[in-house]
Design a protein around this motif. Structure first.
Motif, PDB file in Angstrom:
ATOM      1  N   VAL A   1       0.780  -1.105  -0.052  1.00  0.00           N
ATOM      2  CA  VAL A   1      -0.071   0.062  -0.027  1.00  0.00           C
ATOM      3  C   VAL A   1       0.890   1.172   0.109  1.00  0.00           C
ATOM      4  N   PRO A   2       1.078   1.980  -1.084  1.00  0.00           N
ATOM      5  CA  PRO A   2       1.743   3.052  -1.093  1.00  0.00           C
ATOM      6  C   PRO A   2       1.439   4.138  -0.203  1.00  0.00           C
ATOM      7  N   ASN A   3       2.427   5.185  -0.124  1.00  0.00           N
ATOM      8  CA  ASN A   3       2.274   6.322   0.722  1.00  0.00           C
ATOM      9  C   ASN A   3       1.310   7.389  -0.209  1.00  0.00           C
ATOM     10  N   GLY A   4       0.525   8.188   0.524  1.00  0.00           N
ATOM     11  CA  GLY A   4      -0.020   9.255  -0.233  1.00  0.00           C
ATOM     12  C   GLY A   4      -0.272  10.474   0.720  1.00  0.00           C
ATOM     13  N   LEU A   5      -0.831  11.534  -0.228  1.00  0.00           N
ATOM     14  CA  LEU A   5      -1.034  12.839   0.377  1.00  0.00           C
ATOM     15  C   LEU A   5      -2.573  13.421  -0.043  1.00  0.00           C
ATOM     16  N   PRO A   6      -3.193  14.214   0.942  1.00  0.00           N
ATOM     17  CA  PRO A   6      -4.443  14.797   0.551  1.00  0.00           C
ATOM     18  C   PRO A   6      -4.272  15.516  -0.611  1.00  0.00           C
ATOM     19  N   ALA A   7      -5.470  15.357  -1.507  1.00  0.00           N
ATOM     20  CA  ALA A   7      -5.348  16.059  -2.949  1.00  0.00           C
ATOM     21  C   ALA A   7      -5.249  17.472  -2.815  1.00  0.00           C
ATOM     22  N   GLN A   8      -5.452  18.090  -1.782  1.00  0.00           N
ATOM     23  CA  GLN A   8      -5.643  19.767  -1.561  1.00  0.00           C
ATOM     24  C   GLN A   8      -4.133  20.284  -2.123  1.00  0.00           C
ATOM     25  N   TYR A   9      -2.971  19.270  -1.858  1.00  0.00           N
ATOM     26  CA  TYR A   9      -1.594  19.996  -2.198  1.00  0.00           C
ATOM     27  C   TYR A   9      -1.280  20.232  -3.577  1.00  0.00           C
TER      28      TYR A   9
ATOM     29  N   GLY B   1      -2.709   9.867  -8.939  1.00  0.00           N
ATOM     30  CA  GLY B   1      -2.811   8.573  -8.552  1.00  0.00           C
ATOM     31  C   GLY B   1      -2.300   8.357  -7.193  1.00  0.00           C
ATOM     32  N   SER B   2      -1.679   9.398  -6.465  1.00  0.00           N
ATOM     33  CA  SER B   2      -0.743   9.303  -5.102  1.00  0.00           C
ATOM     34  C   SER B   2      -1.757  10.055  -4.097  1.00  0.00           C
ATOM     35  N   ILE B   3      -2.864  10.451  -4.452  1.00  0.00           N
ATOM     36  CA  ILE B   3      -3.646  11.029  -3.516  1.00  0.00           C
ATOM     37  C   ILE B   3      -4.504  10.224  -2.345  1.00  0.00           C
ATOM     38  N   LEU B   4      -4.610  10.497  -1.176  1.00  0.00           N
ATOM     39  CA  LEU B   4      -5.276   9.384  -0.282  1.00  0.00           C
ATOM     40  C   LEU B   4      -6.525   9.206  -0.574  1.00  0.00           C
ATOM     41  N   GLN B   5      -7.324  10.129  -1.469  1.00  0.00           N
ATOM     42  CA  GLN B   5      -8.764   9.601  -1.914  1.00  0.00           C
ATOM     43  C   GLN B   5      -8.688   8.530  -3.012  1.00  0.00           C
ATOM     44  N   ALA B   6      -7.442   8.268  -3.445  1.00  0.00           N
ATOM     45  CA  ALA B   6      -7.381   6.909  -4.234  1.00  0.00           C
ATOM     46  C   ALA B   6      -6.854   6.174  -3.557  1.00  0.00           C
ATOM     47  N   ILE B   7      -6.003   6.214  -2.403  1.00  0.00           N
ATOM     48  CA  ILE B   7      -5.194   5.121  -1.899  1.00  0.00           C
ATOM     49  C   ILE B   7      -6.168   4.355  -0.781  1.00  0.00           C
ATOM     50  N   ASN B   8      -7.122   5.149  -0.285  1.00  0.00           N
ATOM     51  CA  ASN B   8      -7.925   4.763   1.172  1.00  0.00           C
ATOM     52  C   ASN B   8      -8.341   3.239   0.608  1.00  0.00           C
ATOM     53  N   VAL B   9      -8.964   2.903  -0.591  1.00  0.00           N
ATOM     54  CA  VAL B   9      -9.600   1.756  -0.730  1.00  0.00           C
ATOM     55  C   VAL B   9      -8.456   0.455  -0.846  1.00  0.00           C
ATOM     56  N   GLN B  10      -7.240   1.026  -1.046  1.00  0.00           N
ATOM     57  CA  GLN B  10      -6.387  -0.062  -1.052  1.00  0.00           C
ATOM     58  C   GLN B  10      -5.966  -0.483   0.532  1.00  0.00           C
ATOM     59  N   TRP B  11      -6.040   0.623   1.253  1.00  0.00           N
ATOM     60  CA  TRP B  11      -6.093   0.388   2.643  1.00  0.00           C
ATOM     61  C   TRP B  11      -7.031  -0.572   3.211  1.00  0.00           C
TER      62      TRP B  11
END
Length: 340
Positions: A137-145, A316-326
């Motif tokens: 599960v990769p690291n991510g950041l919120p889309a706001q940035y 592709g690295s925003i948390l909104q895309a990664i949360n489903v992987q978690w």
């Protein structure tokens, strides 16, 4: 909807990327997450579903890990570094994890976990020697940035490096080039900014000159991102060793979100995300640090082109895309749920 706690090892960047941010992202899709170095007081009560333990290895936490196993809580061990191939130059971590008891504690706790998560495929390959179910599960950041506006042609240009006391031994790879670019005659000049180490440490690494700023450790992550957002060019030197090859390309994640062109060592994981000359530069030989720095310092159009190319891929690295992987990694497989 699950009750989940990310049991972080500390409050550093590791705790943020592998605990605080994933917990926040799971809250967005209806779960009840929490994160921190302390377990919730009610973890023994019915209804507590999953604990994600970050590198649980010490005797006390290990006993609690076994208690949670016996209580029927789903255990997910998370690692974001390769603790089986630490480099001696990182003296404190090397000494700590060279303790056979601590190493065996980690191995034993991995073995009784339901699932193991990690941040990169090379690290997953190492961990598959210790567990059959390892998820990346990769690291991510919120889309706001992604929306921050950048000035790609400032009067004073800033070349930056960010790290910690545990990664400062990578910095000498680029010191000669950083010293030379700080002396480069350009209208407005060039300043070298270091985030994560103090001036004394910077000087000990060989950095010099009046146009050098070392900010020291920045505890608040929002303030950290604000500090590195001031970079116009970002450098990420790393030696080609097993420990570094198992890392996540966090500096590319941060620089691409902020639209900053990155120059990184040509090793995994940066080789997997940087297309040389398009969304960044990859350095194979020491003299190339100076060449690529000068190229970017001289050309604001290239800085913008590379920064925007990297940012275009950061969605592709925003948390909104990664949360489903978690969510998928923390959920029991269908067959396991049916058996329960």
């Amino acid at each position: 909807m699950a009750r989940i706690h990310f049991w972080t090892a500390d409050g550093s960047g590791s705790g943020l990327y592998r605990g605080v941010l994933p917990a926040m992202s799971l809250d967005w899709i209806g779960h009840k997450p929490s994160a921190g170095p302390r377990l919730p007081e009610d973890w023994r009560e019915p209804g507590f579903d999953v604990v994600v333990g970050c590198r649980v290895a010490k005797p006390g936490p290990s006993r609690t890990w076994r208690e949670m196993r016996e209580a029927g809580i789903r255990l997910v061990m998370d690692l974001d570094d390769d603790y089986f191939h630490l480099d001696p130059s990182n003296a404190a971590a090397y000494q700590l994890w060279s303790d056979p008891r601590l190493r065996q504690g980690l191995v034993d706790n991995i073995a009784i976990s339901d699932t193991v998560t990690c941040c990169s495929e090379p690290l997953a390959e190492v961990l598959r020697d210790y567990h059959h179910d390892v998820r990346v599960v990769p690291n991510g950041l919120p889309a706001q940035y992604l929306g921050a506006v950048r000035d790609y042609n400032p009067e004073i240009l800033s070349v930056g490096w960010a790290g910690t006391s545990s990664t400062v031994h990578e910095l000498p790879e680029a010191v000669r080039a950083l010293n030379r670019i700080a002396e480069y005659r350009r209208p407005g000049g060039v300043v070298v900014r270091l985030v994560g180490i103090d001036p004394r440490t910077a000087v000990a690494c060989g950095l010099k000159g009046e146009r050098l700023g070392a900010l020291g450790w920045v505890e608040n992550f929002g303030h950290y991102l604000q500090a590195v957002a001031a970079f116009d060019v970002w450098v990420a030197p790393y030696r080609d060793i097993p420990f570094n090859r198992a890392k996540f390309a966090t500096k590319f994640l941060e620089s691409s979100m902020l639209g900053i062109p990155l120059i990184a060592s040509d090793i995994e994981p940066y080789r997997a995300v940087i297309r040389h000359g398009e969304n960044g530069f990859l350095v194979r030989h020491e003299h190339e640090w100076g060449r690529y720095l000068k190229q970017l310092v001289d050309d604001p159009g290239l800085r913008q082109q590379m920064g925007m190319a990297a940012r275009a891929e950061a969605s592709g690295s925003i948390l909104q895309a990664i949360n489903v992987q978690w969510e998928a990694a923390l959920s029991a497989p269908a067959a396991e749920r049916a058996a329960a």
